[in-house]
Scaffold this motif. Structure first.
Motif, mmCIF file in Angstrom:
data_model
loop_
_atom_site.group_PDB
_atom_site.id
_atom_site.type_symbol
_atom_site.label_atom_id
_atom_site.label_comp_id
_atom_site.label_asym_id
_atom_site.label_seq_id
_atom_site.Cartn_x
_atom_site.Cartn_y
_atom_site.Cartn_z
ATOM 1 N N ALA A 1 0.829 -1.206 0.000
ATOM 2 C CA ALA A 1 0.000 0.000 0.000
ATOM 3 C C ALA A 1 0.864 1.257 0.000
ATOM 4 O O ALA A 1 0.572 2.224 -0.708
ATOM 5 C CB ALA A 1 -0.942 -0.012 1.204
ATOM 6 N N GLN A 2 1.927 1.253 0.788
ATOM 7 C CA GLN A 2 2.823 2.408 0.840
ATOM 8 C C GLN A 2 3.550 2.582 -0.484
ATOM 9 O O GLN A 2 3.724 3.713 -0.974
ATOM 10 C CB GLN A 2 3.822 2.238 1.977
ATOM 11 N N SER A 3 3.996 1.469 -1.066
ATOM 12 C CA SER A 3 4.699 1.531 -2.345
ATOM 13 C C SER A 3 3.791 2.073 -3.438
ATOM 14 O O SER A 3 4.213 2.886 -4.278
ATOM 15 C CB SER A 3 5.207 0.142 -2.725
ATOM 16 N N ARG A 4 2.540 1.636 -3.431
ATOM 17 C CA ARG A 4 1.584 2.125 -4.428
ATOM 18 C C ARG A 4 1.365 3.631 -4.272
ATOM 19 O O ARG A 4 1.351 4.375 -5.263
ATOM 20 C CB ARG A 4 0.260 1.383 -4.265
ATOM 21 N N LEU A 5 1.225 4.086 -3.052
ATOM 22 C CA LEU A 5 1.024 5.518 -2.796
ATOM 23 C C LEU A 5 2.249 6.319 -3.234
ATOM 24 O O LEU A 5 2.124 7.366 -3.882
ATOM 25 C CB LEU A 5 0.732 5.739 -1.318
ATOM 26 N N ASP A 6 3.437 5.836 -2.881
ATOM 27 C CA ASP A 6 4.670 6.545 -3.230
ATOM 28 C C ASP A 6 4.850 6.624 -4.742
ATOM 29 O O ASP A 6 5.263 7.674 -5.275
ATOM 30 C CB ASP A 6 5.881 5.847 -2.606
ATOM 31 N N GLU A 7 4.540 5.545 -5.439
ATOM 32 C CA GLU A 7 4.705 5.528 -6.890
ATOM 33 C C GLU A 7 3.755 6.508 -7.562
ATOM 34 O O GLU A 7 4.138 7.240 -8.487
ATOM 35 C CB GLU A 7 4.462 4.111 -7.420
ATOM 36 N N GLN A 8 2.527 6.558 -7.104
ATOM 37 C CA GLN A 8 1.575 7.499 -7.683
ATOM 38 C C GLN A 8 1.979 8.941 -7.401
ATOM 39 O O GLN A 8 1.815 9.817 -8.254
ATOM 40 C CB GLN A 8 0.169 7.208 -7.145
ATOM 41 N N ALA A 9 2.506 9.186 -6.207
ATOM 42 C CA ALA A 9 2.968 10.530 -5.877
ATOM 43 C C ALA A 9 4.158 10.922 -6.759
ATOM 44 O O ALA A 9 4.235 12.057 -7.240
ATOM 45 C CB ALA A 9 3.345 10.615 -4.402
ATOM 46 N N ARG A 10 5.083 9.996 -6.995
ATOM 47 C CA ARG A 10 6.238 10.283 -7.848
ATOM 48 C C ARG A 10 5.801 10.605 -9.276
ATOM 49 O O ARG A 10 6.316 11.535 -9.905
ATOM 50 C CB ARG A 10 7.218 9.100 -7.854
ATOM 51 N N SER A 11 4.851 9.827 -9.771
ATOM 52 C CA SER A 11 4.370 10.047 -11.137
ATOM 53 C C SER A 11 3.720 11.420 -11.278
ATOM 54 O O SER A 11 3.980 12.156 -12.233
ATOM 55 C CB SER A 11 3.376 8.949 -11.520
ATOM 56 N N LEU A 12 2.892 11.773 -10.321
ATOM 57 C CA LEU A 12 2.238 13.084 -10.371
ATOM 58 C C LEU A 12 3.240 14.221 -10.220
ATOM 59 O O LEU A 12 3.140 15.252 -10.895
ATOM 60 C CB LEU A 12 1.179 13.168 -9.266
ATOM 61 N N ARG A 13 4.201 14.039 -9.325
ATOM 62 C CA ARG A 13 5.193 15.091 -9.092
ATOM 63 C C ARG A 13 6.048 15.309 -10.343
ATOM 64 O O ARG A 13 6.460 16.442 -10.639
ATOM 65 C CB ARG A 13 6.065 14.737 -7.895
ATOM 66 N N ALA A 14 6.314 14.236 -11.088
ATOM 67 C CA ALA A 14 7.098 14.367 -12.320
ATOM 68 C C ALA A 14 6.318 15.136 -13.382
ATOM 69 O O ALA A 14 6.890 15.913 -14.148
ATOM 70 C CB ALA A 14 7.477 12.987 -12.852
ATOM 71 N N GLN A 15 5.012 14.918 -13.432
ATOM 72 C CA GLN A 15 4.194 15.599 -14.435
ATOM 73 C C GLN A 15 3.834 17.032 -14.032
ATOM 74 O O GLN A 15 3.747 17.918 -14.874
ATOM 75 C CB GLN A 15 2.905 14.815 -14.666
ATOM 76 N N GLN A 16 3.615 17.232 -12.726
ATOM 77 C CA GLN A 16 3.155 18.525 -12.219
ATOM 78 C C GLN A 16 3.942 18.868 -10.959
ATOM 79 O O GLN A 16 3.477 18.656 -9.842
ATOM 80 C CB GLN A 16 1.653 18.445 -11.937
ATOM 81 N N PRO A 17 5.148 19.398 -11.086
ATOM 82 C CA PRO A 17 6.016 19.607 -9.918
ATOM 83 C C PRO A 17 5.423 20.474 -8.823
ATOM 84 O O PRO A 17 5.749 20.291 -7.655
ATOM 85 C CB PRO A 17 7.258 20.277 -10.540
ATOM 86 N N ASP A 18 4.548 21.413 -9.173
ATOM 87 C CA ASP A 18 4.001 22.312 -8.158
ATOM 88 C C ASP A 18 2.688 21.814 -7.571
ATOM 89 O O ASP A 18 2.007 22.561 -6.865
ATOM 90 C CB ASP A 18 3.789 23.709 -8.749
ATOM 91 N N LEU A 19 2.323 20.567 -7.841
ATOM 92 C CA LEU A 19 1.029 20.062 -7.390
ATOM 93 C C LEU A 19 0.963 19.893 -5.880
ATOM 94 O O LEU A 19 -0.087 20.066 -5.266
ATOM 95 C CB LEU A 19 0.723 18.728 -8.081
ATOM 96 N N PHE A 20 2.107 19.558 -5.246
ATOM 97 C CA PHE A 20 2.115 19.274 -3.814
ATOM 98 C C PHE A 20 2.625 20.474 -3.029
ATOM 99 O O PHE A 20 3.319 21.339 -3.555
ATOM 100 C CB PHE A 20 2.972 18.043 -3.529
ATOM 101 N N THR A 21 2.278 20.491 -1.761
ATOM 102 C CA THR A 21 2.650 21.623 -0.903
ATOM 103 C C THR A 21 4.114 21.592 -0.496
ATOM 104 O O THR A 21 4.621 22.598 -0.001
ATOM 105 C CB THR A 21 1.772 21.641 0.359
ATOM 106 N N GLY A 22 4.802 20.473 -0.686
ATOM 107 C CA GLY A 22 6.206 20.377 -0.318
ATOM 108 C C GLY A 22 6.849 19.171 -0.966
ATOM 109 O O GLY A 22 6.160 18.295 -1.499
#
Length: 201
Positions: A151-172
């Motif tokens: 579950a943690q790996s799945r969450l981390d992978e999705q976060a990495r993918s989104l961050r690569a596409q949209q770097p400013d999407l997250f607050t930090g």
């Protein structure tokens, strides 16, 4: 004679003023065309930056509209993965039902020998339950750790993918909380840049 001379002067003045009224006749051939053409070029030079900005905004809007469905779907998947991880973390082991407790009042009606035999059976049942429950709990904990890891790996992978596409999407850098301004830009495509195109991978 004086009248004739006055008329001649007036006629000459009229011809001169008429000729001066059309300045284009006084210019060399093609010069007036070049001046008009130069004025048009200057006007086009001034309008070119505005046209470029309009073109850039149109391209950015088209890119934003094209990327938006995929980004929104991944954002929803990220929130679902986060909720799944929280659910897995909240799981707890449900032990096997324990044997019936020793009933002293009930056993007091039996002979001492029978009570002793029942007591030994009760102790054995408790020990068997303890061993089975302990073994079962260890197996559950092993599987639970694996479920947490997945579950943690799945969450981390999705976060990495989104961050690569949209770097400013997250607050930090280490956060998975969405930046409200970035979310607004993605959903409304209301900025010149729109969603940023990240590097593949």
């Amino acid at each position: 004679m004086a009248r004739f001379w006055l008329r001649w002067q007036l006629l000459s003045l009229f011809v001169l003023l008429t000729a001066c009224g059309d300045l284009r006749r006084l210019l060399p051939p093609g010069q007036d065309t070049q001046q008009s053409r130069g004025a048009a070029v200057g006007k086009n030079d001034r309008s070119r930056p505005d046209l470029e900005k309009i073109k850039e905004r149109r391209i950015a809007l088209e890119r934003c509209l094209r990327q938006r469905p995929g980004l929104e779907a991944q954002m929803a998947d990220l929130r679902a993965a986060e909720a799944h991880l929280a659910n897995v973390k909240g799981e707890s082991y449900g032990g096997l039902p324990a044997p019936e407790p020793w009933d002293e009042a009930k056993e007091s009606r039996f002979r001492v020998e029978d009570r002793e035999a029942d007591w030994q059976k009760h102790l054995q049942a408790r020990e068997d339950w303890r061993q089975r429950n302990q073994s079962r709990q260890r197996a559950w904990e092993t599987l639970h750790r694996e479920r947490l890891r997945e579950a943690q790996s799945r969450l981390d992978e999705q976060a990495r993918s989104l961050r690569a596409q949209q770097p400013d999407l997250f607050t930090g850098p280490g956060s998975i909380e969405f930046n409200p301004l970035a979310v607004h830009r993605i959903r409304h495509c209301d900025t010149p840049g729109g969603p940023q195109q990240g590097n593949p991978g």
